[in-house]
Design an enzyme around this catalytic site. Structure first.
Site, PDB file in Angstrom:
ATOM      1  N   SER A 139      19.058  51.946 -12.957  1.00 31.87           N
ATOM      2  CA  SER A 139      19.747  50.661 -12.737  1.00 31.87           C
ATOM      3  C   SER A 139      21.189  50.812 -13.213  1.00 31.87           C
ATOM      4  O   SER A 139      21.494  51.723 -14.004  1.00 31.87           O
ATOM      5  CB  SER A 139      19.046  49.578 -13.571  1.00 31.87           C
ATOM      6  OG  SER A 139      19.801  48.381 -13.598  1.00 31.87           O
ATOM      7  N   TYR A 152      14.578  46.476 -21.244  1.00 32.18           N
ATOM      8  CA  TYR A 152      14.916  46.983 -19.908  1.00 32.18           C
ATOM      9  C   TYR A 152      16.055  47.997 -20.004  1.00 32.18           C
ATOM     10  O   TYR A 152      16.007  49.073 -19.397  1.00 32.18           O
ATOM     11  CB  TYR A 152      15.312  45.799 -19.021  1.00 32.18           C
ATOM     12  CG  TYR A 152      15.546  46.129 -17.567  1.00 32.18           C
ATOM     13  CD1 TYR A 152      14.485  46.161 -16.660  1.00 32.18           C
ATOM     14  CD2 TYR A 152      16.829  46.394 -17.079  1.00 32.18           C
ATOM     15  CE1 TYR A 152      14.693  46.436 -15.317  1.00 32.18           C
ATOM     16  CE2 TYR A 152      17.044  46.676 -15.742  1.00 32.18           C
ATOM     17  CZ  TYR A 152      15.973  46.691 -14.862  1.00 32.18           C
ATOM     18  OH  TYR A 152      16.187  46.973 -13.534  1.00 32.18           O
TER      19      TYR A 152
HETATM   20  P1  NAD Z   1       9.761  44.059  -7.249  1.00 26.85           P
HETATM   21  O1  NAD Z   1       9.122  43.145  -8.257  1.00 26.85           O
HETATM   22  O2  NAD Z   1      10.073  43.528  -5.890  1.00 26.85           O
HETATM   23  O3  NAD Z   1       8.882  45.377  -7.107  1.00 26.85           O
HETATM   24  C1  NAD Z   1       8.289  45.981  -8.215  1.00 26.85           C
HETATM   25  C2  NAD Z   1       7.088  46.755  -7.753  1.00 26.85           C
HETATM   26  O4  NAD Z   1       6.465  47.362  -8.904  1.00 26.85           O
HETATM   27  C3  NAD Z   1       6.037  45.877  -7.081  1.00 26.85           C
HETATM   28  O5  NAD Z   1       5.454  46.611  -6.013  1.00 26.85           O
HETATM   29  C4  NAD Z   1       5.049  45.657  -8.198  1.00 26.85           C
HETATM   30  O6  NAD Z   1       3.747  45.375  -7.708  1.00 26.85           O
HETATM   31  C5  NAD Z   1       5.097  47.001  -8.895  1.00 26.85           C
HETATM   32  N1  NAD Z   1       4.582  47.003 -10.257  1.00 26.85           N
HETATM   33  C6  NAD Z   1       4.843  46.108 -11.255  1.00 26.85           C
HETATM   34  N2  NAD Z   1       4.120  46.434 -12.356  1.00 26.85           N
HETATM   35  C7  NAD Z   1       3.409  47.548 -12.040  1.00 26.85           C
HETATM   36  C8  NAD Z   1       2.454  48.329 -12.740  1.00 26.85           C
HETATM   37  N3  NAD Z   1       2.091  48.035 -14.004  1.00 26.85           N
HETATM   38  N4  NAD Z   1       1.902  49.391 -12.117  1.00 26.85           N
HETATM   39  C9  NAD Z   1       2.240  49.681 -10.832  1.00 26.85           C
HETATM   40  N5  NAD Z   1       3.115  48.966 -10.112  1.00 26.85           N
HETATM   41  C10 NAD Z   1       3.689  47.905 -10.712  1.00 26.85           C
HETATM   42  O7  NAD Z   1      11.074  44.603  -7.975  1.00 26.85           O
HETATM   43  P2  NAD Z   1      12.323  45.433  -7.411  1.00 26.85           P
HETATM   44  O8  NAD Z   1      13.506  44.561  -7.601  1.00 26.85           O
HETATM   45  O9  NAD Z   1      12.053  46.046  -6.084  1.00 26.85           O
HETATM   46  O10 NAD Z   1      12.408  46.589  -8.525  1.00 26.85           O
HETATM   47  C11 NAD Z   1      11.968  47.921  -8.289  1.00 26.85           C
HETATM   48  C12 NAD Z   1      12.670  48.854  -9.258  1.00 26.85           C
HETATM   49  O11 NAD Z   1      14.080  48.777  -9.050  1.00 26.85           O
HETATM   50  C13 NAD Z   1      12.433  48.501 -10.733  1.00 26.85           C
HETATM   51  O12 NAD Z   1      12.313  49.690 -11.499  1.00 26.85           O
HETATM   52  C14 NAD Z   1      13.698  47.756 -11.107  1.00 26.85           C
HETATM   53  O13 NAD Z   1      13.975  47.847 -12.484  1.00 26.85           O
HETATM   54  C15 NAD Z   1      14.724  48.518 -10.274  1.00 26.85           C
HETATM   55  N6  NAD Z   1      15.964  47.784 -10.045  1.00 26.85           N
HETATM   56  C16 NAD Z   1      15.982  46.584  -9.368  1.00 26.85           C
HETATM   57  C17 NAD Z   1      17.192  45.932  -9.160  1.00 26.85           C
HETATM   58  C18 NAD Z   1      17.285  44.627  -8.396  1.00 26.85           C
HETATM   59  O14 NAD Z   1      18.358  43.985  -8.417  1.00 26.85           O
HETATM   60  N7  NAD Z   1      16.256  44.198  -7.683  1.00 26.85           N
HETATM   61  C19 NAD Z   1      18.384  46.490  -9.656  1.00 26.85           C
HETATM   62  C20 NAD Z   1      18.325  47.710 -10.351  1.00 26.85           C
HETATM   63  C21 NAD Z   1      17.116  48.351 -10.537  1.00 26.85           C
END
Ligand code: NAD
Length: 257
Positions: A139, A152
């Protein structure tokens, strides 16, 4: 480019960035293994639909990334992989002195320790083939900090450090390990926060997105799941064979500030 014949495992890939990456890898020809902690018919249907849309093999395997044994079992059940994308992640926002211990433990386990377990489990197979790609989803918060997100930010900085160490331990073996550092990406996770922010700040949707959520993202535009998927595909390409142990920011200029 084609990733035909390669198998990719993407953790946490039933929605958002993980699903975007799985879709991009499948579109590039890779067989994909989707994952989350649930085991519902719709999870398996999602994989079946993705496979049919792109003419690749696609499976869904349930495994809780909070559990180290389950992380390693996921890799074994999939039969190893050529491309590992450590994406599963959760968030909790609270001041440090009020941060719930259970939330700290869960965030460190899911966002950081899971990548240790899955990577340890895939490396022997990648070394045997002389080819592998480990793509960690960190991130902008793996490179900078914000208040109230201690777990985080600690986990994401840890993911960046882990990526560098894995790169050094695999250098010259046909294996690369890098971290993608997205800024804000409009996923279901972020979409769900917009109504609350509108209420808190008394702003309309567009203003809250531009002036609150994207305040630190100079482009004032969200990155998209397609763009993160495309970046992951690039890291799997021959052009990226000497890119290892580094971070790629997809953050609209956030970390240039
Ligand atoms: P999201 O909530 O849409 O997706 C998260 C996924 O992880 C889902 O499929 C969920 O079911 C799964 N998950 C959650 N807990 C779990 C567990 N214990 N075991 C297995 N799977 C699990 O979120 P997102 O925004 O797509 O985030 C995905 C990644 O990207 C994360 O690591 C997040 O930190 C990172 N990220 C997101 C953003 C953003 O702005 N959305 C920015 C930077 C980094």
């Amino acid at each position: 480019m084609t990733l035909a014949g390669k198998r990719a495992i993407i953790t946490g890939s039933t929605s958002g960035i993980g699903l975007g990456i799985a879709t991009a890898l499948a579109a590039a020809g890779a067989d994909v293994v989707l994952n989350s902690f649930t085991d519902r018919p719709e999870d398996h249907a999602l994989a079946a639909d993705l496979g049919a849309a792109h003419g690749v093999q696609a499976r869904y395997l349930a495994a809780d990334m909070a559990d180290g044994g389950a992380c390693r079992a996921l890799i074994a059940q999939a039969g190893g992989c050529d491309i590992l994308v450590n994406n599963a992640g959760i968030q909790h926002v609270a001041p440090l002195d009020e941060f719930p211990v259970a939330k700290w433990d869960a965030i460190i386990a899911i966002n950081l320790t899971s990548a240790f377990h899955t990577t340890a489990a895939v490396l022997p197979g990648m070394r045997a083939k002389g080819w592998g790609r480990v793509v960690n989803i960190a991130s902008a918060h793996g490179l900078t900090a914000s208040p109230y997100k201690a777990a985080y930010i600690a986990a994401k900085h840890g993911v960046v450090g882990l990526s560098k160490t894995v790169a050094l331990e695999t250098a010259g073996q046909g294996i690369t390990c890098n971290a993608i550092c997205p800024g804000y990406v409009l996923t279901p996770l972020i979409e769900a926060q917009i109504p609350d922010q509108m209420k808190t700040h008394g702003m309309d949707r567009e203003t809250v997105i531009r002036e609150v959520m994207l305040l630190r993202q100079p482009s004032r535009q969200f990155a998209t799941t397609d763009q993160i998927g495309g970046t992951a595909v690039f890291l799997c390409s021959d052009a990226a064979a000497q890119i290892t142990g580094t971070t790629i920011s997809v953050d609209g200029g956030w970390t240039a500030l």
